[in-house]
Design an enzyme around this catalytic site. Sequence first.
Site: not given
Ligand code: ARG
Length: 570
Positions: A127, A130, A133
């Site tokens: 994905k 963005h 991130h």
């Molecule tokens: N992958 C998730 C996202 O893009 C963020 C993860 C954050 N870390 C966690 N341990 N939940 O929204």
Amino acid sequence: MRNFKFELAELLSDKITGLSQDEIVAMIEVPTNTAMGDYAFPCFKLAKELRKAPPIIAKELAQSIGQIEFITEVQSVNAYVNFFLDKKLLVKEVLNKVLTEGENYGIASTKDKGNIVIDYSSPNIAKPFHIGHLRSTVIGNSLYRIFEALGHNCIGINHLGDWGTQFGKLIVAYKKYSSKEEIEQKGISELLRIYVLFHDEAKENPEMDQEARDYFTRMEKGDAEALDLWRWFKEVSLNEFERVYNMLGVTFDSYHGEAFYNDKMDASIRELEDKGLIEISEGAKIVRLDDENMAPCLITKKDGSSLYATRDIAAAKYRKENYDFKKCIYVTALQQNLHFAQWFKVIEKLEYDWSKDLVHVPFGMVSMDGGKLSTRSGNVIFLEDILKDAVDKTRSIIEEKNPQLPNKEEVAQKVGIGAVIFDDMYNNIIKDIQFSWERVLNFDGETGPYVQYTHARACSVIKKSGLDLENVPHFSIDYSVISDNATVGIIKELAEFDEVIQAAAANYEPSYIARYAVDLAQAFNKFYHDNPILVEDENIKNSRLAVVIATKYALKNTLYLLGIEAPVQM
Ligand code: ARG
């Protein structure tokens, strides 16, 4: 370094009954108007106890204070007692400290304060990476450096979103619409293209969704073909993420993403069952959080598959066991507040005392101005485009303003990318950001380029003086020639650094560092404006140069704490 405020509070606590030294420290103010002294003690609070009007208390208190070695004058003004510091002494204390610590000013050399895990960036495979991130990446990276500066050992974890039904979809889409060559050539943009295509078509043909679920089940059961494809998609994505991380200068200690916890979730679920926390609701396993006024935390779906929270619970336990963290910090968008609140509660219900050490650091959204940020690659790795644009724009500013600059390309990279990073953290991170190129790249505003420029200016003075930037000698300083207002102004800023870092850590706010960097730069520029440095008189020259050198160390390290480079010339 002596803490004059603290020493003053100690002296005052002898004169004032009923207030402790700590209470007095908290009450002492630093007047913005230096005509009101360097410290001011307000007497309002004492009125009730002493049954006198505050201005009278202030007057009597001021009179009762005898000679203090580091105070040159005590005045009472209305309800305040104002104290004027011995400037020479102040300048000496601060400069000595900064110059002794040198390159490491503000940054601890030992890491004996315990481990801190920071979970940041954590994009989702296949994905787009963005702008949200980007925020997580730069904030997490800065917190990492801030906690290390305070003597912690940090473990940076990129908790990749590398598991879930989207991989089933991707496999189906790959087989239907793409090829090995196309993915090898186009990378994530191809993965995204076919993922979008899948969604469009699955609306008409719901059986495709079933097919995708079947593939994901095969993945969960360890099917080699499905897992090979998954691994490959992950590799393709990671290669592209890595490009962005390199541009930003960000690294991680671990890339253990969600998939890593596949074989660790059963134990967590069993533990929840053993401790009587699981309830079955329509076939799903949930932990009720009614008492906390929250929706239940979903542990497994009807079909037995795990969820985002299940993996986070397993991951937290793994991290506690492996890193014995003092804190485990999660940097994500504000939208995930409920998710973290829910599973933090689950850990608390499991009666792990370290549930109090789990910290969610949420941040606001970024929106773009006037749609000017067109993306070359169709919304994929959107972020990379922004960073490249920032470098392009900086390059043209340099061409216009300083075409003779050596290492133009390197400077354009450091300044362009630094500008984007700085802007991301200039305000409290919970605030939304309206991205604006005009603001980000303004060399005179409260921006990264402004701070970098001030640092480069300090470097250039040092260089012009004939000193070696890398190897600055200690020379004798005459404190009597550097006690003017502007010098005292920058010295006072320099003295704040440690406290600012501590406050930034305590509040999980890199913005404190960014604001401080601007204050420091402004104070330095005022000093620079008022005090010609490379003058004939060696005594004055060297003493002022010492201030420049100290400021250079501090500016460089504030930028470092934000994850921004400090070019020596720009
Ligand atoms: N992958 C998730 C996202 O893009 C963020 C993860 C954050 N870390 C966690 N341990 N939940 O929204």
